[in-house]
Scaffold this motif. Structure first.
Motif, PDB file in Angstrom:
ATOM      1  N   ALA A 128      38.460  12.223  20.210  1.00  0.00           N
ATOM      2  CA  ALA A 128      37.098  12.684  19.932  1.00  0.00           C
ATOM      3  C   ALA A 128      37.045  13.426  18.595  1.00  0.00           C
ATOM      4  CB  ALA A 128      36.615  13.591  21.065  1.00  0.00           C
ATOM      5  N   LEU A 129      38.045  14.257  18.360  1.00  0.00           N
ATOM      6  CA  LEU A 129      38.073  15.064  17.142  1.00  0.00           C
ATOM      7  C   LEU A 129      38.208  14.187  15.900  1.00  0.00           C
ATOM      8  CD1 LEU A 129      37.959  18.121  16.794  1.00  0.00           C
ATOM      9  CD2 LEU A 129      40.449  18.147  16.842  1.00  0.00           C
ATOM     10  N   LEU A 130      39.104  13.206  15.961  1.00  0.00           N
ATOM     11  CA  LEU A 130      39.297  12.325  14.799  1.00  0.00           C
ATOM     12  C   LEU A 130      38.070  11.435  14.573  1.00  0.00           C
ATOM     13  CD1 LEU A 130      43.054  11.263  15.004  1.00  0.00           C
ATOM     14  CD2 LEU A 130      42.008  13.224  13.874  1.00  0.00           C
ATOM     15  N   ALA A 131      37.427  11.020  15.658  1.00  0.00           N
ATOM     16  CA  ALA A 131      36.206  10.219  15.513  1.00  0.00           C
ATOM     17  C   ALA A 131      35.108  11.070  14.869  1.00  0.00           C
ATOM     18  CB  ALA A 131      35.758   9.692  16.876  1.00  0.00           C
ATOM     19  N   LEU A 132      34.961  12.321  15.331  1.00  0.00           N
ATOM     20  CA  LEU A 132      33.944  13.214  14.762  1.00  0.00           C
ATOM     21  C   LEU A 132      34.254  13.540  13.303  1.00  0.00           C
ATOM     22  CD1 LEU A 132      33.336  15.564  17.792  1.00  0.00           C
ATOM     23  CD2 LEU A 132      31.559  14.291  16.580  1.00  0.00           C
ATOM     24  N   ARG A 133      35.549  13.660  12.980  1.00  0.00           N
ATOM     25  CA  ARG A 133      35.925  13.905  11.582  1.00  0.00           C
ATOM     26  C   ARG A 133      35.377  12.780  10.696  1.00  0.00           C
ATOM     27  NH1 ARG A 133      41.565  12.923   8.444  1.00  0.00           N
ATOM     28  NH2 ARG A 133      40.997  14.013   6.555  1.00  0.00           N
ATOM     29  N   ARG A 134      35.521  11.519  11.155  1.00  0.00           N
ATOM     30  CA  ARG A 134      35.046  10.389  10.363  1.00  0.00           C
ATOM     31  C   ARG A 134      33.528  10.379  10.225  1.00  0.00           C
ATOM     32  NH1 ARG A 134      39.754   9.974  11.483  1.00  0.00           N
ATOM     33  NH2 ARG A 134      41.247   8.417  10.797  1.00  0.00           N
ATOM     34  N   LEU A 135      32.835  10.683  11.326  1.00  0.00           N
ATOM     35  CA  LEU A 135      31.371  10.710  11.254  1.00  0.00           C
ATOM     36  C   LEU A 135      30.900  11.831  10.336  1.00  0.00           C
ATOM     37  CD1 LEU A 135      30.513  10.002  15.011  1.00  0.00           C
ATOM     38  CD2 LEU A 135      30.266   8.434  13.087  1.00  0.00           C
ATOM     39  N   GLY A 167      44.317  11.726   2.102  1.00  0.00           N
ATOM     40  CA  GLY A 167      43.622  12.774   2.855  1.00  0.00           C
ATOM     41  C   GLY A 167      43.279  12.325   4.260  1.00  0.00           C
ATOM     42  N   THR A 168      42.876  11.075   4.423  1.00  0.00           N
ATOM     43  CA  THR A 168      42.519  10.578   5.763  1.00  0.00           C
ATOM     44  C   THR A 168      43.753  10.507   6.652  1.00  0.00           C
ATOM     45  OG1 THR A 168      40.682   9.292   4.865  1.00  0.00           O
ATOM     46  CG2 THR A 168      41.490   8.654   7.037  1.00  0.00           C
ATOM     47  N   VAL A 169      44.811   9.881   6.116  1.00  0.00           N
ATOM     48  CA  VAL A 169      45.999   9.635   6.935  1.00  0.00           C
ATOM     49  C   VAL A 169      46.793  10.923   7.194  1.00  0.00           C
ATOM     50  CG1 VAL A 169      48.223   8.456   6.961  1.00  0.00           C
ATOM     51  CG2 VAL A 169      46.167   7.221   6.295  1.00  0.00           C
ATOM     52  N   LEU A 170      47.154  11.627   6.124  1.00  0.00           N
ATOM     53  CA  LEU A 170      47.903  12.872   6.320  1.00  0.00           C
ATOM     54  C   LEU A 170      47.026  13.928   6.987  1.00  0.00           C
ATOM     55  CD1 LEU A 170      49.945  13.395   3.011  1.00  0.00           C
ATOM     56  CD2 LEU A 170      50.676  12.325   5.124  1.00  0.00           C
ATOM     57  N   GLY A 171      45.727  13.902   6.663  1.00  0.00           N
ATOM     58  CA  GLY A 171      44.795  14.877   7.231  1.00  0.00           C
ATOM     59  C   GLY A 171      44.696  14.769   8.747  1.00  0.00           C
ATOM     60  N   ASP A 172      44.647  13.543   9.281  1.00  0.00           N
ATOM     61  CA  ASP A 172      44.618  13.352  10.740  1.00  0.00           C
ATOM     62  C   ASP A 172      45.814  14.049  11.395  1.00  0.00           C
ATOM     63  OD1 ASP A 172      42.340  11.807  10.840  1.00  0.00           O
ATOM     64  OD2 ASP A 172      43.357   9.910  11.248  1.00  0.00           O
ATOM     65  N   THR A 173      46.991  13.762  10.861  1.00  0.00           N
ATOM     66  CA  THR A 173      48.219  14.319  11.441  1.00  0.00           C
ATOM     67  C   THR A 173      48.233  15.843  11.323  1.00  0.00           C
ATOM     68  OG1 THR A 173      49.403  12.307  10.875  1.00  0.00           O
ATOM     69  CG2 THR A 173      50.743  14.238  11.342  1.00  0.00           C
ATOM     70  N   TYR A 188      32.976  20.562  19.337  1.00  0.00           N
ATOM     71  CA  TYR A 188      33.788  19.900  18.308  1.00  0.00           C
ATOM     72  C   TYR A 188      32.918  19.424  17.136  1.00  0.00           C
ATOM     73  CZ  TYR A 188      38.138  19.359  21.037  1.00  0.00           C
ATOM     74  OH  TYR A 188      39.313  19.554  21.715  1.00  0.00           O
ATOM     75  N   ALA A 189      31.718  18.926  17.449  1.00  0.00           N
ATOM     76  CA  ALA A 189      30.855  18.368  16.393  1.00  0.00           C
ATOM     77  C   ALA A 189      30.536  19.432  15.342  1.00  0.00           C
ATOM     78  CB  ALA A 189      29.583  17.801  17.008  1.00  0.00           C
ATOM     79  N   LEU A 190      30.239  20.650  15.808  1.00  0.00           N
ATOM     80  CA  LEU A 190      29.931  21.743  14.874  1.00  0.00           C
ATOM     81  C   LEU A 190      31.164  22.075  14.028  1.00  0.00           C
ATOM     82  CD1 LEU A 190      27.871  24.007  17.290  1.00  0.00           C
ATOM     83  CD2 LEU A 190      26.986  22.573  15.441  1.00  0.00           C
ATOM     84  N   ILE A 191      32.331  22.002  14.667  1.00  0.00           N
ATOM     85  CA  ILE A 191      33.584  22.276  13.949  1.00  0.00           C
ATOM     86  C   ILE A 191      33.869  21.141  12.960  1.00  0.00           C
ATOM     87  CG2 ILE A 191      36.074  22.574  14.247  1.00  0.00           C
ATOM     88  CD1 ILE A 191      35.408  23.833  17.047  1.00  0.00           C
TER      89      ILE A 191
END
Lengths: 213, 213
Positions: free
Chosen positions: A190-197, B183-189, B152-155
């Protein structure tokens, strides 16, 4: 219900259910004859949990067994279960860093979390995973990544509070334990999906001309 | 440098480098004889980027090729590249939901992001991924998960701002494009690792007796 109906209710194929039963990931049904057993709503629920761990968490079967073992241990406390689940469901981690560089990056991570007042075990696997991202970014010459991680840390504090609120709001210890599992696995996605949105929304706001907006 | 030194510098085996060259993921070296080529720092950098996408992003080779194609297209704009990378590096997603239930959950997600004022494309794959977590949580009877997602959305808004700040702080469009990828790939991790550390810290704070703290 018989195993055929259990399969229909959960969308899990009968041979797969039999495999989970053999592996002890789903408790046995109530024997009604040497070749038949009866299953109930508890089995439906457990099968859904197993599928969530495998499909959303992408956990291998051995890890699912480990996590469910923790859920099934009534003596387990929240802090310990959290540790077990966290170790089973770790983010991807690069492994080709030289030991000294990796160790230096881990010390940097520990210095950062200490400065934030976080009390975390020194050998937490997430420390290594985070350090490895810093090493990789550094090798690519992306020095600004460390500053991004510092901003993330402040944001992650809010995530930690939300997660523990979610876990604490439970009807009993069993519910709490399962929430740790579900919250960790579904929460990551959920967190990674919200990050993308949120990125897409922020990008459209900043670069409206490029998207014709 | 020769291919042997390129291998030594990057820790990538020679046959693997040759494979990346054949697949066009690393540009060819400068031919010095029919059987030899010379490589430079650009090749070192590109190989590290490929390894980061494979090891940290866990991307299959086809996806790496797609992402690198976007990086190598000078006409690409930030918003478009972000979309390409986001589609290539999506979070795990359960797939067994019934179509009507999944559609209803996607509408719920869209209602939430609209209420937040986020302008995102309706068919963004992250919408489906997020909706799928809601469906799974609902099937497990974890109704509180929707409230967690709202927090999570607000965060995530703050993450989106940090990410776009990181991407915008660049020396040129080439640097910017690569930063989207890294940023996307390393950022997720990094984010998931920090989530675990923050959870551990918050858990120790709330349940000190259980950990002997």
């Amino acid at each position: 219900m018989r195993i055929g109906e259990l399969s229909k209710r959960t969308g899990v194929a009968v041979p797969t259910i039999k495999y989970y039963l053999r592996e002890g990931m789903v408790p046995p049904g109530e024997r009604t004859s040497p070749n038949q057993a009866r299953y109930d709503e508890g089995h439906v629920h457990r099968l859904r949990l197993v599928r969530a761990l495998i499909e959303v968490g992408r956990l291998p079967v051995a890890k699912v067994r480990e996590v469910l073992g923790a859920v099934d241990t009534p003596a387990g406390n929240v802090d310990k279960l959290l540790g077990t689940v966290q170790k089973a469901v770790l983010p991807a981690m690069p492994e080709n860093a030289e030991p000294e560089i990796q160790t230096a990056a881990e010390q940097e991570v520990t210095a950062m979390t200490t400065a934030l007042g976080w009390c975390t075990p020194d050998d937490h696997p997430a420390t290594s995973a985070l350090a490895a991202t810093l090493v990789t970014a550094q090798a690519l010459g992306h020095t600004g990544f460390l500053d991004l991680v510092r901003r993330y840390a402040l944001i992650a504090e809010q995530i930690g509070v939300a997660d523990l609120d979610y876990i604490a709001d439970h009807p009993g210890i069993d519910g709490m334990l399962e929430k740790v599992v579900v919250g960790t696995v579904l929460g990551d996605t959920a967190l990674l999906a919200l990050r993308r949105l949120a990125q897409a929304a922020e990008s459209t706001k900043r670069y409206p001309d490029e998207t014709g907006g």
